[in-house]
Design an enzyme around this catalytic site. Structure first.
Site, PDB file in Angstrom:
ATOM      1  N   LYS A  22     -13.652  -4.804   1.861  1.00 58.81           N
ATOM      2  CA  LYS A  22     -14.537  -3.676   1.551  1.00 58.81           C
ATOM      3  C   LYS A  22     -16.018  -4.003   1.718  1.00 58.81           C
ATOM      4  O   LYS A  22     -16.825  -3.106   1.966  1.00 58.81           O
ATOM      5  CB  LYS A  22     -14.264  -3.166   0.137  1.00 58.81           C
ATOM      6  CG  LYS A  22     -12.893  -2.530  -0.027  1.00 58.81           C
ATOM      7  CD  LYS A  22     -12.717  -1.907  -1.394  1.00 58.81           C
ATOM      8  CE  LYS A  22     -11.344  -1.253  -1.512  1.00 58.81           C
ATOM      9  NZ  LYS A  22     -11.210  -0.454  -2.749  1.00 58.81           N
ATOM     10  N   GLY A  43      -3.394   3.472 -12.034  1.00 59.49           N
ATOM     11  CA  GLY A  43      -3.980   3.327 -10.717  1.00 59.49           C
ATOM     12  C   GLY A  43      -3.662   4.435  -9.732  1.00 59.49           C
ATOM     13  O   GLY A  43      -4.395   4.631  -8.766  1.00 59.49           O
ATOM     14  N   ASP A  79     -14.149   5.537  -3.068  1.00 58.98           N
ATOM     15  CA  ASP A  79     -13.665   4.935  -4.315  1.00 58.98           C
ATOM     16  C   ASP A  79     -14.401   5.486  -5.527  1.00 58.98           C
ATOM     17  O   ASP A  79     -13.795   5.730  -6.578  1.00 58.98           O
ATOM     18  CB  ASP A  79     -13.838   3.409  -4.273  1.00 58.98           C
ATOM     19  CG  ASP A  79     -12.678   2.698  -3.595  1.00 58.98           C
ATOM     20  OD1 ASP A  79     -11.589   3.292  -3.491  1.00 58.98           O
ATOM     21  OD2 ASP A  79     -12.870   1.542  -3.175  1.00 58.98           O
ATOM     22  N   SER A 103       0.811  -1.218   0.000  1.00 54.83           N
ATOM     23  CA  SER A 103       0.000   0.000   0.000  1.00 54.83           C
ATOM     24  C   SER A 103       0.847   1.272   0.000  1.00 54.83           C
ATOM     25  O   SER A 103       1.785   1.412   0.786  1.00 54.83           O
ATOM     26  CB  SER A 103      -0.932   0.022   1.215  1.00 54.83           C
ATOM     27  OG  SER A 103      -1.652   1.247   1.257  1.00 54.83           O
TER      28      SER A 103
END
Length: 274
Positions: free
Chosen positions: A70, A238, A107, A18
């Site tokens: 999630k 991304g 998101d 991450s």
């Protein structure tokens, strides 16, 4: 554990890859905010205990959530915004001392930012994947006028359930089927991520004006993006979505606007060798 500084963090399994701490800590330093952002490995079996422990920590401001939590995290938070019904997944949990844990999703907004910046317009999209990120992205695509959605999935029933939830026309196909023509191709899955198989479909059916968007950022140029560039198609990597969704979460955690005028410097930092 705490040094009495407020902190937020990102949780997931795996989590070592991450880049969220780099982003948030860069912004915190730029703004002179005395706080910290961390990453913490949390497995599915540890999720309930994690939220119970963090809720009792007065310095904890909340967390971002990545693969594979999630959807499961919805069971441990309050949902005043109706995210469960509208999207079906969360990626951000906010906490105020003594208050409830509030789940939300940045998101969708983070995904749309680079598309809107490029003035993308279209009605036909293809999306690989049907997990937590896909649910937010599908919601975002519907909100900007996509009416035909092709889902590329391993589990056809899961794909059909997502189409039904979104209330969109579309088809569900497996990864071996040829892609149809579309205005946008999105990889919302973990395929192409370091350690995962590549997602490298035949792009010949895409028209020259189509855009290809891969939410994977490790590596930054995935096989999918490399193939799209070789065809002369416009691409989005991304990091764009990662920074966009992080900026929305930063405001939630630290009650401050991320200094987006520093995006170029931030991208250089994110791309620097570890």
């Amino acid at each position: 554990m705490s040094d009495n500084r407020p902190y937020a963090e990102v949780i997931g399994d795996p989590i070592a890859h991450s880049k969220s701490p780099v982003i948030h800590n860069f912004w915190l330093e730029e703004l002179g905010i005395d706080a910290e952002y961390r990453k913490t490995h949390v497995t599915a079996g540890q999720l309930a205990g994690y939220f119970l422990m963090r809720r009792a920590d007065p310095d904890w401001l909340g967390c971002n959530i990545t693969i594979p939590h999630k959807i499961a995290a919805l069971d441990y938070v309050d949902d005043p915004g109706g995210v469960r019904e509208r999207i079906g997944a969360i990626n951000t949990v906010a906490c105020e001392t003594g208050g409830p844990l509030i789940g939300t999703n940045t998101d969708a907004g983070g995904f749309l930012q680079p598309l809107m910046a490029r003035k993308w317009q279209g009605t036909r999209a293809i999306m690989a994947g049907a997990g937590g990120a896909a649910q937010a992205i599908g919601f975002a695509l519907r909100s900007v006028g996509v009416t035909e959605l092709t889902l590329v999935v391993r589990d056809a029933a899961k794909g059909r359930a997502l189409l039904d939830k979104l209330g969109m026309d579309g088809i569900v196909q497996d990864f071996d089927a040829p892609l149809p023509a579309a205005d946008l191709l999105v990889n919302s899955s973990s395929l192409g991520m370091t350690g995962q198989p590549a997602y490298a479909p035949d792009l010949s059916a895409l028209p020259g004006g189509a855009m290809v968007y891969d939410i994977v950022y490790a590596p930054l140029e995935t096989p999918l993006l490399a193939a799209a560039k070789a065809r002369g198609l416009e691409t989005i990597d991304g990091l764009d979505m990662l920074i966009g969704q992080a900026a929305l979460a930063f405001d939630i955690f630290f009650d401050a606007q991320a200094p987006r005028e520093k995006d170029a410097e931030l991208r250089e930092l994110l791309l620097a060798p570890a």
